[in-house]
Write an enzyme that holds these catalytic residues in place. Structure first.
Site, PDB file in Angstrom:
ATOM      1  N   PHE A 239     -39.940  51.912  74.804  1.00 34.49           N
ATOM      2  CA  PHE A 239     -39.511  53.313  74.952  1.00 34.49           C
ATOM      3  C   PHE A 239     -39.546  54.088  73.640  1.00 34.49           C
ATOM      4  CE2 PHE A 239     -36.948  50.643  77.958  1.00 34.49           C
ATOM      5  CZ  PHE A 239     -37.766  50.851  79.049  1.00 34.49           C
ATOM      6  N   LYS A 632     -50.106  51.037  92.093  1.00 33.43           N
ATOM      7  CA  LYS A 632     -48.788  50.407  92.184  1.00 33.43           C
ATOM      8  C   LYS A 632     -48.039  50.457  90.843  1.00 33.43           C
ATOM      9  CE  LYS A 632     -46.775  46.127  93.958  1.00 33.43           C
ATOM     10  NZ  LYS A 632     -47.110  44.787  94.468  1.00 33.43           N
ATOM     11  N   LYS A 700     -55.245  60.082  82.156  1.00 32.63           N
ATOM     12  CA  LYS A 700     -54.256  60.629  81.232  1.00 32.63           C
ATOM     13  C   LYS A 700     -53.120  59.604  81.170  1.00 32.63           C
ATOM     14  CE  LYS A 700     -55.200  65.460  82.458  1.00 32.63           C
ATOM     15  NZ  LYS A 700     -54.656  66.685  83.092  1.00 32.63           N
ATOM     16  N   GLY A 701     -52.303  59.660  80.165  1.00 30.67           N
ATOM     17  CA  GLY A 701     -51.197  58.697  80.069  1.00 30.67           C
ATOM     18  C   GLY A 701     -50.093  59.046  81.050  1.00 30.67           C
ATOM     19  N   GLU A 704     -44.792  58.761  79.674  1.00 32.84           N
ATOM     20  CA  GLU A 704     -43.703  59.637  79.273  1.00 32.84           C
ATOM     21  C   GLU A 704     -43.504  60.869  80.130  1.00 32.84           C
ATOM     22  OE1 GLU A 704     -43.296  59.150  74.621  1.00 32.84           O
ATOM     23  OE2 GLU A 704     -45.283  58.653  75.341  1.00 32.84           O
TER      24      GLU A 704
END
Ligand code: MOS
Length: 737
Positions: A239, A632, A700-701, A704
């Site tokens: 994190f 998933k 794309k990530g 976050e």
């Protein structure tokens, strides 16, 4: 090798099970603290108990005489390290007697067992000479200063004429919002094992960035980087807290050298609150002005956060305001102020999560001031291009996110009047907010090896944070090779492998998958070329372009009955593995486009009319995140972000004792993160998005964006339920009754 997409490309996107799921369930996945080495000793870090001053006396004799203790490192005997210009984290490595924050590492006790190390710590005698500590954020904020730059961006921004925009506004909102000091609480605390063999060092560390560990330790100790190897096979939650190498990593290496044995050092839970970063508190002032029909004429967003005495670490909460809505007149600024606390750091969507809470709350307040629906208000101010950089977005599906999210959520049944919806003694509130996060990408390398038995191994020195890197990279390699995914194994977490970037900033998939794909395509090309060679090939006279690899078989495109297992090709050529490298890096598309994920978050809350208890009944998040490589694990990750958002909205807060600079609730009993009972329905929608500009996989990530917008949506829902606007997170019941 041309960039062919395999005909049968189909594994990417499937919601296949985690490659490491079984190992984790069986306890066979090896986490950093689980490495045990011959002659291994146990280190414990001793932390200061004052926030400011110096160590007047440290008596280690009694500790050294304690049974089992084999060494005590303090500033009295720690080796003097080379003075290096500060870059990255400023560490506390026992180089002097100065104390800059409570819980600063000041000694390491090393013993043959953990219990003996604890005895040793208890026997240490430490006296301090205290000096005045600044622990009052409000007082310190009076001398806040600009960081100048924040990760390459200017700390301040200005466009148009804000004063004129405010003068011309019909409606104005001017409010301050605050977010608290928080700490990372992954299930797995920081853990390091260090072993020297001659002058080479191996470090097993729980980290988001093995190459960062290697380079930080090498540079700090003055050792050549090629003498240091870092290994991390699994991370039990990072994190952002494990994105930097903190003091304990280097101290473990120093301790291992000091006692001439491998040393294991694991932080206990209270030690997670101080020497290893945390989310800084923020104070955010926002002003908005609009026309009568709700078009933004001016926006300002000014933030202040704390940093430590030893390092400038600026928060970036106002960045989101620069790009999310269309507005010609805008200023933003970031300021920080020094306290006697440990240096803050990245914590899940640093900046975007806190900034979007403030911005999306202010947008909700303005929608009420104008008297229009919050979604309609956002649509009237939809940014068709990046407002600050004046660049087109590589893709943006936010309109579709608003639409799909609102539909799934049932937004239409919302009566906009605050306090108008009830369910028995519960006040019911529906709120929404926008979500966004930048699409980052860094250079990465990979290697693919085709084995004689028909399996393939893909490798990159990346990290598995529990997010699915092992699984997704195997899918990417399998598709590019034309192998079934069951025949592909992905290896990561070792600096002996090709270098990959920090698994932070939601960039692992966007960075590493293009490298894995490039290596796999190169290996595939080599395999096809090899198949055509030799006197006994069954592909004599076949054109290379006619050969395909499907499900682990070479196959003729023109005559699909002609096929041969890949293992047979390798067997004909001496059963030697085929190897190929891949290298991928972002190009100048990053200067031509603005790249972000977008989303819309909808929350339904129940607030107890008498007690102020808030329950989040439902969250719907709709996201445009490019190509989701595993349905998933991707969905799980977005859900995890939303769970964090619930914690941010209602629970998480590190409570500082302003006399001593310690966190009072430094344990999981009192530092609240959402538990099962706090989490009800979470519904994820990923809207189809085909963005081939960002990277070859179009991904794309998603690490976050899931937390962004959630606190804003919940705060807006609480207002809708109760008519009370809470501008200070977390929204605890005392703020509602
Ligand atoms: Mo993330 S906070 O960039 O690990």
């Amino acid at each position: 090798m041309s960039d062919v997409t395999n005909d049968s490309a189909k594994i990417v996107g499937q919601g296949i099970d985690r490659a490491d799921g079984r190992l984790k369930v069986c306890g066979a996945a090896k986490y950093s603290a689980e490495w045990s080495l011959p002659r291994m000793a146990y280190g414990l870090m001793v932390l200061s108990s004052i926030p400011s001053g110096r160590i007047a006396r440290i008596d280690t004799q009694a500790a050294e005489r304690t049974a089992g203790v084999i060494g005590v490192l303090s500033h009295l005997n720690a080796p003097k390290l080379p003075k290096i210009p500060p870059q990255g984290r400023v560490l506390s490595l026992l180089q002097d007697d100065q104390v800059h924050y409570n819980q600063q590492p000041i000694a390491v006790v090393i013993a043959d067992t953990l219990e003996h190390a604890r005895d040793g710590v208890r026997a240490l005698q430490i006296e301090y000479a205290k000096s005045v500590a600044q622990l009052d954020f409000a007082a310190a904020s009076k001398i806040a200063y600009s960081p100048g730059k924040i990760q390459g961006n200017d700390a301040d921004s200005s466009r148009g004429d804000v004063a004129a925009g405010m003068r011309n506004a019909v409606y104005r909102v001017s409010q301050s919002y605050s977010t608290p000091f928080e700490h990372h609480n992954p299930m797995e605390p920081h853990a390091t094992v260090a072993v020297w063999e001659g002058d080479t060092l191996t470090i097993y560390d729980s980290t988001q960035y093995i190459s960062g560990v290697k380079n930080t330790v090498a540079r700090t100790l003055g050792v050549a980087p090629e003498k240091v190897r870092a290994v991390c096979l699994y991370v039990g939650g990072g994190f952002g807290g494990k994105g930097s190498s903190w003091s304990h990593v280097v101290l473990t290496a120093m301790a291992a050298r000091h006692v001439g044995r491998p040393v294991k050092l694991v932080l206990d839970r209270p030690q997670m609150f101080g020497p290893v970063g945390g989310r800084p508190n923020t104070e955010q002032k926002i002003q908005l002005g609009t026309t009568r029909d709700g078009r933004l004429t001016a926006m300002t967003h000014d933030t202040t956060s704390y940093t430590s005495q030893i390092e400038d670490w600026p928060d970036s909460s106002a960045m989101v305001t620069r790009m999310l809505y269309a507005c010609d007149n805008q200023t933003t600024s970031h300021r920080m102020t020094k306290l006697h606390l440990g240096t803050p750091t990245f914590q899940r969507a640093p900046g975007e999560s806190t900034g979007s809470y403030a911005l999306e709350s202010a947008m909700d307040e303005m929608a009420y001031a104008v008297g229009i629906d919050p979604i309609e208000f956002r649509l009237r101010n939809y940014a068709e291009q990046d407002q600050e950089r004046k660049l087109p977005f590589s893709s943006k599906s936010l309109r579709e996110c608003y639409r799909a999210g609102a539909e799934r959520f049932g937004w239409a049944r919302r009566n906009p009047q605050p306090g108008s919806m009830r369910n028995g003694h519960w006040q019911v509130g529906l709120g929404m907010a926008g979500a966004t996060y930048p699409t980052r990408r860094s250079a990465a390398k990979a290697k693919v090896r085709l084995m004689p038995d028909g399996t393939a191994i893909a490798q990159s020195g990346s990290q598995e944070l529990g997010t699915g890197t092992y699984t997704v990279m195997a899918q990417v390699a399998a598709d590019a090779l034309g192998y079934p995914v069951s025949k592909v194994r992905f290896e990561l977490g070792d600096t002996l492998l090709p270098e990959a970037p920090n698994s932070g900033g939601s960039q692992t998939v966007a960075s590493v998958s293009p490298a894995v794909r490039a290596a796999a395509l190169a290996a595939r090309g080599k395999l096809i070329a090899l198949a055509l060679q030799g006197p006994d090939t069954l592909w004599r006279g076949t054109d290379a372009n006619d050969l395909d690899i499907v499900d682990g078989w070479l196959r003729s495109r023109s005559d699909q009955t002609r096929r041969e297992p890949v293992a047979a090709v390798l067997a004909r050529h001496g059963s030697v593995p085929i190897e190929a490298d891949g290298d991928a890096r972002p190009g100048d598309e990053r200067q031509q486009y603005s790249m972000h994920s977008f989303g819309a978050v909808f929350a339904e809350v129940n607030v107890d009319r008498d007690l102020g208890i808030v329950r989040v009944q439902r969250v719907v998040g709709a996201y445009g995140v490019g190509n989701l490589l595993n349905a998933k694990t991707g969905r799980s990750q977005l859900m995890g972000g939303i769970v964090w958002g619930i914690g941010m909205a209602l629970l998480e807060e590190s409570l500082l004792d302003k006399r001593y600079g310690r966190i009072v609730n430094n344990n999981l009993a009192e530092y609240h993160v959402p538990a099962n009972a706090d989490v009800h329905d979470i519904d994820i929608i990923v809207v189809p998005e085909d963005d081939r500009i960002i990277n070859p996989l179009g991904a794309k990530g998603i690490g976050e964006i899931g937390i962004t917008g959630v606190a804003g949506a919940i705060a807006n829902a609480v207002y809708h339920a109760t008519g009370k606007r809470v501008r200070d997170l977390p929204i605890t019941l005392d703020k509602l009754i």
